[in-house]
Design a protein around this motif. Structure first.
Motif, PDB file in Angstrom:
ATOM      1  N   GLY A  72       0.848  -1.214   0.000  1.00  0.00           N
ATOM      2  CA  GLY A  72       0.000   0.000   0.000  1.00  0.00           C
ATOM      3  C   GLY A  72       0.867   1.241   0.000  1.00  0.00           C
ATOM      4  O   GLY A  72       2.080   1.192  -0.209  1.00  0.00           O
ATOM      5  N   ASN A  73       0.201   2.399   0.210  1.00  0.00           N
ATOM      6  CA  ASN A  73       0.879   3.693   0.148  1.00  0.00           C
ATOM      7  C   ASN A  73       0.854   4.343   1.523  1.00  0.00           C
ATOM      8  O   ASN A  73      -0.213   4.680   2.031  1.00  0.00           O
ATOM      9  CB  ASN A  73       0.130   4.573  -0.866  1.00  0.00           C
ATOM     10  CG  ASN A  73       0.841   5.897  -1.096  1.00  0.00           C
ATOM     11  OD1 ASN A  73       1.745   6.254  -0.342  1.00  0.00           O
ATOM     12  ND2 ASN A  73       0.422   6.590  -2.134  1.00  0.00           N
ATOM     13  N   PRO A  74       2.020   4.549   2.144  1.00  0.00           N
ATOM     14  CA  PRO A  74       2.038   5.143   3.499  1.00  0.00           C
ATOM     15  C   PRO A  74       1.858   6.655   3.478  1.00  0.00           C
ATOM     16  O   PRO A  74       1.682   7.274   4.524  1.00  0.00           O
ATOM     17  CB  PRO A  74       3.434   4.777   3.994  1.00  0.00           C
ATOM     18  CG  PRO A  74       4.278   4.731   2.745  1.00  0.00           C
ATOM     19  CD  PRO A  74       3.378   4.269   1.624  1.00  0.00           C
ATOM     20  N   LEU A  75       1.899   7.275   2.302  1.00  0.00           N
ATOM     21  CA  LEU A  75       1.860   8.745   2.265  1.00  0.00           C
ATOM     22  C   LEU A  75       0.433   9.276   2.365  1.00  0.00           C
ATOM     23  O   LEU A  75      -0.499   8.654   1.862  1.00  0.00           O
ATOM     24  CB  LEU A  75       2.474   9.249   0.956  1.00  0.00           C
ATOM     25  CG  LEU A  75       3.964   8.985   0.748  1.00  0.00           C
ATOM     26  CD1 LEU A  75       4.423   9.562  -0.581  1.00  0.00           C
ATOM     27  CD2 LEU A  75       4.779   9.580   1.893  1.00  0.00           C
ATOM     28  N   PRO A  76       0.265  10.467   2.989  1.00  0.00           N
ATOM     29  CA  PRO A  76      -1.058  11.094   3.027  1.00  0.00           C
ATOM     30  C   PRO A  76      -1.263  11.946   1.769  1.00  0.00           C
ATOM     31  O   PRO A  76      -0.320  12.214   1.039  1.00  0.00           O
ATOM     32  CB  PRO A  76      -0.964  11.982   4.258  1.00  0.00           C
ATOM     33  CG  PRO A  76       0.476  12.406   4.306  1.00  0.00           C
ATOM     34  CD  PRO A  76       1.287  11.265   3.699  1.00  0.00           C
ATOM     35  N   HIS A  77      -2.501  12.372   1.531  1.00  0.00           N
ATOM     36  CA  HIS A  77      -2.726  13.415   0.534  1.00  0.00           C
ATOM     37  C   HIS A  77      -2.216  14.726   1.128  1.00  0.00           C
ATOM     38  O   HIS A  77      -2.336  14.965   2.330  1.00  0.00           O
ATOM     39  CB  HIS A  77      -4.224  13.555   0.225  1.00  0.00           C
ATOM     40  CG  HIS A  77      -4.846  12.285  -0.258  1.00  0.00           C
ATOM     41  ND1 HIS A  77      -4.389  11.607  -1.366  1.00  0.00           N
ATOM     42  CD2 HIS A  77      -5.892  11.579   0.227  1.00  0.00           C
ATOM     43  CE1 HIS A  77      -5.128  10.535  -1.560  1.00  0.00           C
ATOM     44  NE2 HIS A  77      -6.055  10.471  -0.580  1.00  0.00           N
ATOM     45  N   VAL A  78      -1.673  15.556   0.247  1.00  0.00           N
ATOM     46  CA  VAL A  78      -1.097  16.824   0.721  1.00  0.00           C
ATOM     47  C   VAL A  78      -1.679  17.983  -0.094  1.00  0.00           C
ATOM     48  O   VAL A  78      -1.807  17.892  -1.309  1.00  0.00           O
ATOM     49  CB  VAL A  78       0.441  16.803   0.561  1.00  0.00           C
ATOM     50  CG1 VAL A  78       1.024  18.177   0.900  1.00  0.00           C
ATOM     51  CG2 VAL A  78       1.054  15.733   1.440  1.00  0.00           C
TER      52      VAL A  78
END
Ligand code: ATP
Ligand code: MG
Lengths: 308, 222
Positions: free
Chosen positions: A122-128
């Motif tokens: 998965g993707n650990p990054l948040p939307h920014v």
């Protein structure tokens, strides 16, 4: 009985007489005017310094960016809505949404960790959301209120803004502005004293003339008039010379300042006096001259009475 | 009309220059003020010109008590008076014309009227040819006439003169006196303080004689 023409002509005559007096003693006149101009140049310089610093930081604050890291469980759809509501704020300039996927792709591309990231589940990054304030709303208090607003979103995790130094600079400029005001007041007193003294000397040099004029019925107003014009001229010419100093100083400093600005990658431009400010300098100088002459004349003229 | 009523004048140094002086000079009169040096002649004229104020008593000029004149009314009062002094008090850096024009310049007379009246005054004292000269380029007698022209240019009703012939030889002094006499002929009140008893006798006008601050004779018109 006084026709406006006669009245005007008498004033013109007093003005020309005062000019004549200045021209007849060119050295003394030049010295007085030089001293007055320096006393006016000093605060005017400080004023221009603060004004330019404000303009310079203004162009720097355009580079300020607020970054809102949303919580990782916020959906892309919600993130888009939030970006729209940020866009609706008055302070907002350009607003961009960087979705978690875009973020990851960018990271993969530029970080060189491409292969290692493949192992992630998965993707650990948040939307920014990144937000640039409008340049006319980039002052510290607008940014602080924007920051408070964005931080109040339940979906926001962190709101980052690096404007601490802008706030400090602004406080420093505020202090300089105070210093300018104090200096201006002190030096205004100085100018009053210089002109008052010049008028005092002039009055004692023309004592005999004043006595005779009063003897034949010259009123205080009539006797005072040439000295008021003299003081006004001193102030006006002093202010004009001060304006020349400022122009010369700016011309001398400009290449150096522009080079400095280029080093910082800023589009800084030196701002000189506007027409209104120039008018203010000349008008203020003239008023100070009139006031100084008035005070000097009031103190010294009344003591001169005809005698025989 | 000039009237002194029990006038006393003490100067700040304690000197009693005038003591209980009363007299009356009618409009259109020509009066000599005589007395030894230090008698108080100049003091009388200074009181009329409001260069000094009486310690006691009152000075009436044209029916008005000068004691009740506020300071700001003094310039207008002096403009109605012609004053001539021994040391002429001319502005040495201005030509004759400008010196004579001064009493009109301080009032709101138009430039056209100033020119007319200055030329008339120059004619009266016979200095038309010297109007552009500086005072120092003139003889003492001519300077004195400039002073007289300046005193009469604004057409005063009263002309006061303090030793106007002091520096002049007898012929010149007589010329100047005759000039004053001509002003009296057109209705001006003339008061002249002088030492010159020969002239006083020659002209034969009423004489107010002062001695040590007291009026000894001539108190009222004969
Ligand atoms: N400003 C003054 N301060 C003090 N004393 C003065 C002043 N003016 C005049 N006096 C004195 O008052 C007295 C009268 O002086 P005033 O000038 O009236 O005399 P005068 O008759 O005009 O004399 P002169 O013929 O010498 O001109 C003199 O003793 C004089 O010393
Ligand atoms: Mg005298």
């Amino acid at each position: 009985m006084t026709s406006p023409f006669t009245y005007f002509a008498r004033h013109l005559q007093a003005l020309l007489g005062a000019l004549g007096h200045l021209l007849r003693q060119p050295l003394g006149t030049l010295l007085s005017i030089a001293v007055i101009s320096l006393a006016l140049t000093l605060p005017a310089c400080l004023y221009l310094l603060v004004k330019n610093a404000r303009a310079a930081t203004g162009s720097i604050t355009e580079a300020i960016e607020l970054t809102i890291y949303l919580k990782t469980d916020v959906s892309l759809e919600r993130a888009r809505q939030l970006a729209d509501s940020a866009r609706a704020r008055r302070e907002a300039g350009r607003v961009t949404l960087i979705s978690a996927d875009e973020g990851l792709a960018e990271f993969r591309k530029y970080s060189g960790f491409g292969a290692a990231l493949e192992a992630l589940q998965g993707n650990p990054l948040p939307h920014v959301i990144s937000l640039r304030p409008r340049s006319d709303r980039a002052d510290p208090s607008s940014i602080a209120s924007l920051q408070r607003y964005l931080g109040s979103w339940p979906e926001a995790d962190i709101v980052q803004v690096d404007n601490e130094w802008v706030r400090r600079l602004s406080a420093l400029l505020g202090l300089l502005e105070r210093v300018f005001q104090v200096f201006a007041a002190l030096l205004a007193f100085g100018v009053l004293a210089i002109i008052g003294n010049a008028i005092r000397l002039e009055i004692s040099a023309r004592r005999a003339e004043i006595e005779v004029t009063k003897l034949v019925g010259g009123s205080n107003a009539y006797v005072r008039r040439p000295f008021l014009y003299l003081g006004g001229l001193y102030g006006l010419l002093g202010a004009a010379l001060a304006a020349l100093w400022l122009i010369a100083l700016a011309a001398a400093l400009e290449p150096w300042l522009l080079q400095l600005a280029r080093l910082y990658g800023s589009g800084f431009q030196l701002v000189g006096l506007t027409t209104e400010e120039l008018g203010g300098l000349l008008g203020g100088g003239t008023l100070l001259g009139l006031l100084g002459a008035w005070i000097g004349a009031a103190r010294h003229l009344s003591r001169i009475e005809p005698r025989q | 009309m000039i009237q002194f009523e029990h006038v006393f004048k003490r100067y700040p140094n304690g000197r009693e220059a005038l003591q209980d002086v009363s007299f009356r000079i009618d409009a259109g009169e020509f009066v000599f003020l005589t007395g030894r040096s230090g008698a108080g002649k100049s003091s009388v004229l200074k009181l009329v010109a409001l260069l000094e104020r009486p310690t006691r008593g009152s000075v009436l000029v044209n029916g008005q008590d000068t004691g009740s004149l506020p300071a700001r009314a003094i310039p207008a009062y002096r403009r109605r008076l012609g004053i001539v002094f021994q040391d002429h008090q001319l502005l040495m850096d201005r030509p004759v014309y400008d010196n004579i024009a001064l009493p009109l310049m301080v009032s709101d007379t138009s430039y056209r009227d100033i020119d007319k009246r200055v030329r008339a005054a120059l004619d009266q004292v016979g200095l038309r040819a010297q109007e552009r000269a500086l005072p120092l380029e003139l003889s003492v007698g001519e300077q004195q006439r400039v002073g007289i022209a300046r005193a009469v240019v604004a057409r005063p009703t009263i002309l006061i003169a303090d030793e106007p012939t002091g520096n002049l030889d007898h012929t010149l002094a007589r010329d100047v006196m005759q000039l004053f006499a001509r002003f009296q002929e057109v209705g001006v009140t003339v008061v002249i303080a002088t030492h010159d008893m020969a002239l006083v006798r020659e002209f034969g006008h009423r004489e107010l004689h002062i001695d040590e601050g007291r009026l000894l004779g001539g108190a009222s018109a004969s």
